[in-house]
Design a protein around this motif. Structure first.
Motif, short mmCIF file in Angstrom:
data_model
loop_
_atom_site.label_atom_id
_atom_site.label_comp_id
_atom_site.label_asym_id
_atom_site.label_seq_id
_atom_site.Cartn_x
_atom_site.Cartn_y
_atom_site.Cartn_z
N VAL A 80 38.64 -23.16 -5.87
CA VAL A 80 37.75 -24.14 -5.23
C VAL A 80 36.98 -23.55 -4.05
CG1 VAL A 80 39.07 -26.16 -5.95
CG2 VAL A 80 39.69 -24.99 -3.83
N ALA A 81 37.38 -22.37 -3.59
CA ALA A 81 36.66 -21.73 -2.48
C ALA A 81 37.08 -20.27 -2.40
CB ALA A 81 36.95 -22.43 -1.16
N THR A 82 36.15 -19.42 -1.98
CA THR A 82 36.43 -18.00 -1.77
C THR A 82 35.85 -17.56 -0.44
OG1 THR A 82 36.44 -17.51 -4.15
CG2 THR A 82 36.12 -15.66 -2.66
N TYR A 83 36.65 -16.86 0.34
CA TYR A 83 36.22 -16.39 1.66
C TYR A 83 36.37 -14.87 1.72
CZ TYR A 83 36.66 -21.30 2.90
OH TYR A 83 36.52 -22.66 2.92
N SER A 84 35.33 -14.22 2.19
CA SER A 84 35.40 -12.77 2.37
C SER A 84 35.98 -12.46 3.75
CB SER A 84 34.00 -12.15 2.25
OG SER A 84 33.19 -12.53 3.35
N ALA A 85 36.52 -11.26 3.87
CA ALA A 85 37.08 -10.84 5.16
C ALA A 85 36.00 -10.81 6.23
CB ALA A 85 37.73 -9.47 5.01
N GLN A 86 34.79 -10.46 5.83
CA GLN A 86 33.69 -10.41 6.80
C GLN A 86 33.30 -11.81 7.27
OE1 GLN A 86 30.53 -7.38 6.02
NE2 GLN A 86 31.58 -7.07 4.08
N THR A 87 33.35 -12.78 6.34
CA THR A 87 33.00 -14.16 6.71
C THR A 87 33.97 -14.71 7.75
OG1 THR A 87 32.06 -14.59 4.52
CG2 THR A 87 32.71 -16.50 5.83
N LEU A 88 35.25 -14.43 7.56
CA LEU A 88 36.27 -14.94 8.48
C LEU A 88 36.53 -14.01 9.66
CD1 LEU A 88 38.89 -16.30 5.90
CD2 LEU A 88 37.10 -17.57 7.10
N GLY A 89 35.92 -12.83 9.63
CA GLY A 89 36.15 -11.87 10.71
C GLY A 89 37.57 -11.35 10.74
N ILE A 90 38.14 -11.09 9.56
CA ILE A 90 39.51 -10.60 9.48
C ILE A 90 39.57 -9.15 9.96
CG2 ILE A 90 41.45 -10.10 7.94
CD1 ILE A 90 40.49 -12.36 6.14
N LYS A 91 40.39 -8.90 10.97
CA LYS A 91 40.51 -7.55 11.51
C LYS A 91 41.82 -7.42 12.30
CE LYS A 91 37.97 -8.71 15.73
NZ LYS A 91 36.82 -8.39 16.61
N TYR A 92 42.22 -6.18 12.51
CA TYR A 92 43.40 -5.90 13.32
C TYR A 92 43.07 -6.07 14.80
CZ TYR A 92 46.10 -3.97 9.42
OH TYR A 92 46.80 -3.81 8.26
N ASP A 93 44.00 -6.63 15.54
CA ASP A 93 43.83 -6.77 16.99
C ASP A 93 44.38 -5.50 17.65
OD1 ASP A 93 43.54 -7.53 19.57
OD2 ASP A 93 44.90 -9.24 19.50
N GLY A 94 43.58 -4.43 17.58
CA GLY A 94 44.03 -3.13 18.07
C GLY A 94 44.23 -3.09 19.58
#
Length: 299
Positions: free
Chosen positions: A87-101
């Motif tokens: 029903v929905a697809t989200y890219s890592a770029q859309t959600l800003g998925i990243k490590y908190d380095g």
């Protein structure tokens, strides 16, 4: 004479032990201070991030390491499934998925640098002399604003209230009837934690992910079997027709006849009489002249 020799020997051993203790203490202090100088502004030894040793690394090196790991996530997606359908697809770029380095590096850097003096030197000692391993887990961050919007839309689309049963019997007819029906509710409170777990699983496997939007059945408070004394527990069948191609008089007559049946309660073991239910069919009871279907023909 023997007593004096024993006394001197005892003193000699005591002095020897003190000397060895001072040498050991001095050696320990020398090693400690030398290591302290080598460490400088770097991470203390035996500090592990995600099971990897970052001892003697700088904070910038840790940040760069997790930037690289974040870049590995940019082409991944998370697809939401509801009732086995996407029903929905989200890219890592859309959600800003990243490590908190930065946060991870700061936590590692604080080992041996506590504001509490005894704790600070105790951590330094354990770290430098390899007496303890300090383990930390990195965190993956993302913006869940779009997910919250998705949940709000899903609640509007899929949530259904449960309906209580209705049953009212007056003048030997059922004037109100409705079978109870279950409702449906999206498990919104469960979805975001589930999504968090899926995002964190990127740490062990970088691949496209799936997450399920779950729902629960909401039961009505009142069932049909609870509100009548006739043993009626379920809705069996219903017949409908709009008589689109019939003349107005025929539609009128059929509607009038059907109204005679609507709400008729048939006791258990009894037979429904069509004639008794419809009653007299004439202009006196409201019927109009119209054709009828007989042997497949209108007459």
């Amino acid at each position: 004479m023997i007593s004096k020799n024993k006394h001197y020997r005892g003193n000699f051993l005591l002095v020897l032990m003190v000397v060895f203790a001072l040498i050991a203490l001095g050696s320990t202090a020398f090693i400690f201070l030398k290591q302290e100088k080598n460490i400088g502004n770097k991470i203390y030894p035996n500090v592990y991030l995600d099971n990897q040793n970052f001892g003697l690394k700088s904070k910038d090196e840790i940040v760069d390491f997790y930037k690289k790991k974040s870049s590995e996530l940019k082409n991944t997606t998370v697809t939401v499934f509801y009732t086995n359908e996407p029903v929905a697809t989200y890219s890592a770029q859309t959600l800003g998925i990243k490590y908190d380095g930065k946060t991870t590096a700061e936590r590692a850097y604080l080992i041996g640098r506590s504001t509490n003096l005894p704790s600070k030197y105790f951590q330094k000692f354990l770290s430098i002399f390899n007496l303890k391993r300090f383990d930390f887990e990195s965190q993956i961050e993302y913006d869940n604003t779009e997910l919250k919007d998705f949940l709000a839309l899903s609640e509007d689309k899929y949530n259904l209230p449960a309906k209580n049963a209705l049953f009212k019997f007056e003048r030997e007819k059922v004037v109100e009837f409705r079978k109870e029906s279950d409702g449906l509710k999206i498990k919104s409170n469960q979805f975001l934690p589930d999504f968090d777990k899926i995002v964190m699983s990127f740490k062990t496997e970088v691949s496209n992910k799936k997450v399920v939007l779950n729902s629960e059945v909401i039961k009505p408070e009142i069932k049909l079997s609870d509100i009548n004394e006739y043993g009626i527990e379920e809705f069996i069948a219903e017949g409908k027709s709009d008589y689109t191609h019939s003349i107005p008089q025929r539609v009128h007559n059929l509607t009038l006849a059907a109204s005679k049946f609507n709400g008729v309660l048939i006791p258990k073991g009894k037979v429904l009489s069509f004639n008794d239910a419809v009653g007299d069919i004439s202009s006196l009871t409201g019927y109009q002249p119209a054709y009828v279907i007989k042997e497949g023909k209108t007459v």
